[in-house]
Design an enzyme around this catalytic site. Structure first.
Site, PDB file in Angstrom:
ATOM      1  N   CYS A 120      -3.066  -4.726   4.908  1.00 51.17           N
ATOM      2  CA  CYS A 120      -4.337  -4.976   4.227  1.00 51.17           C
ATOM      3  C   CYS A 120      -4.301  -6.329   3.516  1.00 51.17           C
ATOM      4  O   CYS A 120      -5.247  -7.114   3.602  1.00 51.17           O
ATOM      5  CB  CYS A 120      -4.626  -3.863   3.238  1.00 51.17           C
ATOM      6  SG  CYS A 120      -6.199  -4.030   2.382  1.00 51.17           S
ATOM      7  N   CYS A 217      -5.154   4.043  -0.111  1.00 53.15           N
ATOM      8  CA  CYS A 217      -6.555   4.255  -0.483  1.00 53.15           C
ATOM      9  C   CYS A 217      -7.309   5.177   0.465  1.00 53.15           C
ATOM     10  O   CYS A 217      -8.175   5.927   0.038  1.00 53.15           O
ATOM     11  CB  CYS A 217      -7.271   2.913  -0.610  1.00 53.15           C
ATOM     12  SG  CYS A 217      -7.421   1.966   0.921  1.00 53.15           S
TER      13      CYS A 217
END
Length: 381
Positions: A120, A217
């Site tokens: 990410c 997440c």
């Protein structure tokens, strides 16, 4: 505006007043990035807050404790309103799915243990978001990561955070030299997370007492298997649990339910000594188990190396460094032997247990806090 060489250098390294220095702050909605934004706004910088919506907004609203979820977008917006700077939310759902979530699922199906937070940073935050910051005519981009950027003789260098307990170098090893020239990490020098929370209280931020995010997440409650099953239903194919000699000792309901080094939940009774998962073989649908000694590894193949040293990687046959093979473990003495600009073999001077393909191997200087980059572990024992 061109740099004014007669003006003193500001805290972000530019020879002009803070008011003439635009900085985009990547705001996750947590206390760390909120403090960075508030601190820079308080110092008079031209701050622009940007938050990425990375996955389904409806589901995100219901999930607390993970970055970039609905409640966190709301918190980031409130901080921006309180401190008086603009804040934007960018929809990166498709980018995030293609660059991070799909690879995460495929890596698990291939028997690896991926680290999506690194991908990410590498493929979304420090690539697309960084380009967005440049499009906004920002001089730099700041984040709330606990890592340090220091100027060396040959330009900016990446260094571990002052607080070893908060250091995030393992997740940022793939930061390139070009990215490092544009990035800033204002919290890396702080001695503890308590200092960050005190700053949040000083600025009166609503997130001052907000808990740190713990899970990946997009993985609710740490249940990787449930997420992968939604993305790749075939991952539930059953198979055999076998010992090191290939003898069947049990059965399983999908390789994705297991990780290297796992001891609990194997469902194998009647054994006098504890056994561990030592290898995953998705092609044969085998979970291979053995004694703890079978987990020990000294030779680790590395690829996709990002090298952050002034001297070229191939300039030496051997580099005596320290390496981390898991985020929660301290660096260990090792010898790095380059094969090419992007591949190498790492020899640990003392064996490490549970080294898994898909994890990162991060390189550290033995004589300083500097990070020399790292690479990806790509096959097992």
């Amino acid at each position: 505006m061109p740099l004014d060489s007669t003006h003193p250098v500001n805290s972000l390294g530019f020879a002009k007043p803070p008011s003439q220095t635009r900085v985009v702050v990547a705001m996750s909605g947590g206390v760390d990035s909120s403090v960075v934004a508030a601190m820079l706004a308080d110092e008079g910088y031209d701050v622009v807050g940007v938050t990425l919506q990375l996955y389904d907004h409806g589901a995100a609203l219901a999930k607390k404790g993970a970055c970039c979820a609905g409640v966190d977008i709301h918190d980031a917006r409130r901080v921006a309103e309180e401190m008086g700077f603009p804040h934007y939310v960018l929809d990166y759902e498709n980018v995030f799915k293609d660059a991070v979530i799909d690879e995460f699922a495929d890596a698990y199906l291939a028997g690896a243990t991926p680290v999506p937070c690194i991908r990410c940073n590498e493929r979304v935050k420090f690539k697309d978001l960084l380009e967005t910051a440049k499009d906004l005519d920002a001089d730099c981009m700041a984040t709330g990561h606990y890592i340090q950027r220091k100027m060396g003789d040959n330009g900016p260098e990446l260094h571990s955070a002052t607080d070893a307990n908060r250091d995030q170098s393992y997740f940022l090893f793939s930061t390139t030299e070009d990215q490092l020239s544009y990035l800033r990490f204002p919290l890396g020098h702080l001695a503890s997370k308590d200092e960050t929370r005190k700053l949040a209280q000083k600025y009166g931020l609503v997130v001052a007492d907000k808990p740190d995010s713990q899970d990946i997440c997009f993985v609710p409650d740490g249940n990787y298997a449930s997420v992968i099953l939604k993305l790749r239903p075939e991952a539930a194919d059953p198979g055999d649990i076998v010992d090191l000699d290939g003898n069947v000792v049990g059965s399983h309901k999908g390789v994705i339910h297991y990780t290297i080094g796992q001891r609990r939940g194997l469902g194998i009774g009647g054994l006098t000594d504890p056994i561990y998962v030592v290898k995953l073989d998705p092609e044969k649908k085998h979970v291979v188990v053995g004694p703890k000694s079978a987990l020990s590894t000294r030779i680790i193949p590395i690829r996709e190396i990002n090298w952050l040293n002034d001297e070229p990687l191939m300039s030496k046959e051997e580099w005596h460094i320290s390496v981390k093979v898991r985020s929660t473990r301290p660096p260990r003495d090792a010898i790095l032997r380059p094969i090419s600009e992007t591949e190498a073999t790492v020899e640990l001077l003392s064996a490490e247990e549970g080294v898994s393909p898909g994890q990162a191997c991060v390189f550290y200087d033995n004589d300083s806090s500097r990070i020399f980059g790292g690479g990806w572990i790509w096959r097992g024992n």
